[in-house]
Design a protein around this motif. Sequence first.
Motif, short mmCIF file in Angstrom:
data_model
loop_
_atom_site.label_atom_id
_atom_site.label_comp_id
_atom_site.label_asym_id
_atom_site.label_seq_id
_atom_site.Cartn_x
_atom_site.Cartn_y
_atom_site.Cartn_z
N ALA A 34 -12.59 -41.67 -59.16
CA ALA A 34 -11.92 -40.36 -59.06
C ALA A 34 -10.96 -40.30 -57.88
O ALA A 34 -10.61 -39.21 -57.42
N ARG A 35 -10.52 -41.48 -57.41
CA ARG A 35 -9.51 -41.51 -56.34
C ARG A 35 -8.13 -41.50 -56.97
O ARG A 35 -7.87 -42.19 -57.97
N LEU A 36 -7.21 -40.73 -56.42
CA LEU A 36 -5.87 -40.60 -56.97
C LEU A 36 -5.01 -41.81 -56.65
O LEU A 36 -5.10 -42.40 -55.57
N ILE A 37 -4.15 -42.17 -57.61
CA ILE A 37 -3.29 -43.33 -57.43
C ILE A 37 -1.97 -43.07 -58.18
O ILE A 37 -1.95 -42.43 -59.23
N CYS A 38 -0.87 -43.54 -57.61
CA CYS A 38 0.45 -43.36 -58.23
C CYS A 38 0.57 -44.19 -59.50
O CYS A 38 0.18 -45.37 -59.53
N ARG A 39 1.12 -43.60 -60.57
CA ARG A 39 1.27 -44.29 -61.85
C ARG A 39 2.43 -45.28 -61.87
O ARG A 39 2.48 -46.17 -62.72
N ASN A 40 3.37 -45.10 -60.97
CA ASN A 40 4.57 -45.94 -60.96
C ASN A 40 4.25 -47.29 -60.32
O ASN A 40 4.15 -47.39 -59.09
N VAL A 41 4.12 -48.34 -61.12
CA VAL A 41 3.72 -49.64 -60.60
C VAL A 41 4.78 -50.24 -59.66
O VAL A 41 4.48 -51.16 -58.89
N GLU A 42 5.99 -49.72 -59.70
CA GLU A 42 7.05 -50.21 -58.81
C GLU A 42 7.05 -49.50 -57.47
O GLU A 42 7.78 -49.89 -56.56
N CYS A 43 6.25 -48.46 -57.36
CA CYS A 43 6.18 -47.70 -56.10
C CYS A 43 5.20 -48.39 -55.14
O CYS A 43 4.12 -48.83 -55.55
N GLU A 44 5.56 -48.44 -53.87
CA GLU A 44 4.70 -49.07 -52.87
C GLU A 44 3.34 -48.40 -52.78
O GLU A 44 2.32 -49.05 -52.46
N LEU A 45 3.29 -47.09 -53.04
CA LEU A 45 2.04 -46.36 -52.90
C LEU A 45 1.12 -46.51 -54.10
O LEU A 45 0.02 -45.94 -54.12
N SER A 46 1.55 -47.28 -55.09
CA SER A 46 0.69 -47.50 -56.27
C SER A 46 -0.25 -48.68 -56.09
O SER A 46 -1.09 -48.95 -56.95
N GLN A 47 -0.13 -49.38 -54.97
CA GLN A 47 -0.93 -50.59 -54.76
C GLN A 47 -2.39 -50.30 -54.43
O GLN A 47 -3.25 -51.17 -54.56
N ALA A 48 -2.67 -49.07 -54.00
CA ALA A 48 -4.05 -48.70 -53.66
C ALA A 48 -4.20 -47.19 -53.82
O ALA A 48 -3.22 -46.45 -53.74
N PRO A 49 -5.43 -46.73 -54.05
CA PRO A 49 -5.64 -45.27 -54.15
C PRO A 49 -5.28 -44.58 -52.84
O PRO A 49 -5.33 -45.17 -51.76
N PHE A 50 -4.94 -43.31 -52.95
CA PHE A 50 -4.64 -42.55 -51.75
C PHE A 50 -5.90 -42.35 -50.92
O PHE A 50 -7.00 -42.24 -51.45
N LEU A 51 -5.70 -42.30 -49.62
CA LEU A 51 -6.77 -42.05 -48.67
C LEU A 51 -7.42 -40.70 -48.96
O LEU A 51 -6.77 -39.77 -49.43
N GLU A 52 -8.71 -40.60 -48.68
CA GLU A 52 -9.42 -39.33 -48.75
C GLU A 52 -10.10 -39.05 -47.43
O GLU A 52 -10.63 -39.97 -46.80
N VAL A 53 -10.09 -37.81 -47.00
CA VAL A 53 -10.81 -37.40 -45.80
C VAL A 53 -11.56 -36.12 -46.11
O VAL A 53 -10.99 -35.15 -46.61
N ARG A 54 -12.85 -36.14 -45.87
CA ARG A 54 -13.73 -35.00 -46.15
C ARG A 54 -13.59 -34.53 -47.60
O ARG A 54 -13.60 -33.34 -47.90
N GLY A 55 -13.40 -35.50 -48.49
CA GLY A 55 -13.29 -35.20 -49.91
C GLY A 55 -11.95 -34.68 -50.35
O GLY A 55 -11.76 -34.37 -51.53
#
Length: 331
Positions: free
Chosen positions: A27-48
Amino acid sequence: MIASLESILDILCCPKCHTSLNANHRARLICRNVECELSQAPFLEVRGQPVLIDFENSIVDRDELEASDCASASQRDDLADSLRFKIFNAFLGKNRVAGEIAANFSSDLKGRFQRPRVLVVGGGAIGAGIGKLYDDQHIELIGIDIYPSPNITVIADGHSIPLADKSVDGVWIQAVLEHVLDPHQVVSEIYRVLIPNGLVFADTPFMWQVHEGAYDFTRFTLSGHRWLFREFDLLDAGVSMGPTTATLLAIRYFVRSLCRNDKIATGVQMMFFWVRFLDRFCRGRQSADAAAGVFFYGKKSESSIEPADIIKFYQAQKKLKEKQITFAHRL
């Protein structure tokens, strides 16, 4: 009421490329665009709460943010309920404009939409006068800020709002634009995420000393604030905190600079609390020229005002009624 993450998944997007997001098996969010640098790993979570920040283009430092567990750069309370705010009201005067605009803002949106979505930029702490917006079960509030809070839905930087184009009906940004590095970029993002004819309210300091230290950058005159929102039709604008508040703040900061002691400075300031009652005699353009804070309430437009219009805007302040500090003058 504050929106849940699940209720806004349809409009969440990557802060870098604005592509929609997926949730992985955890249930961690991740960018769908495989060409985007931020799609390489899920986004950080803090306190849920997901951290939808493009750190490469933000003054928010990921390592410091994680190390501090996303604590705010400054201690913030919900202004509507905090003891500090009640003391502030008693000695510096009350921001009555925000509450009045909030009522109109809410009524207008609910008259147009069954369940309007409102983005609160810098919503980690509830702003002065808007508690009823948070209590309204018919409004879905999407709060963003750069630290976790029960008042927000995602942790995000206003310079790159992680919401799809034309996805919200209103935006509220109160005592925030002085703390962003590029206010024009933030307003551009507000314009992008608002639907056509969507509403925006902004309340920003003018004659106000530095607060939040290194995270304080900009001030606006009433005219400068209007030009910042030049791609919006004017519904109302004026003074949110008057010249006497500016005077009392100046006394406190002057004494603090002499003795380097906040308690002494506040004590001296309190000796002059009676000054704030003189605000009722301050009016018109002269009041706006010396105000502690100014506001803008407007509607997204398909056109922009022209440079010459900003001169007319300043001159229109002469038309203020004697006992009013706001005006609604369409350019």
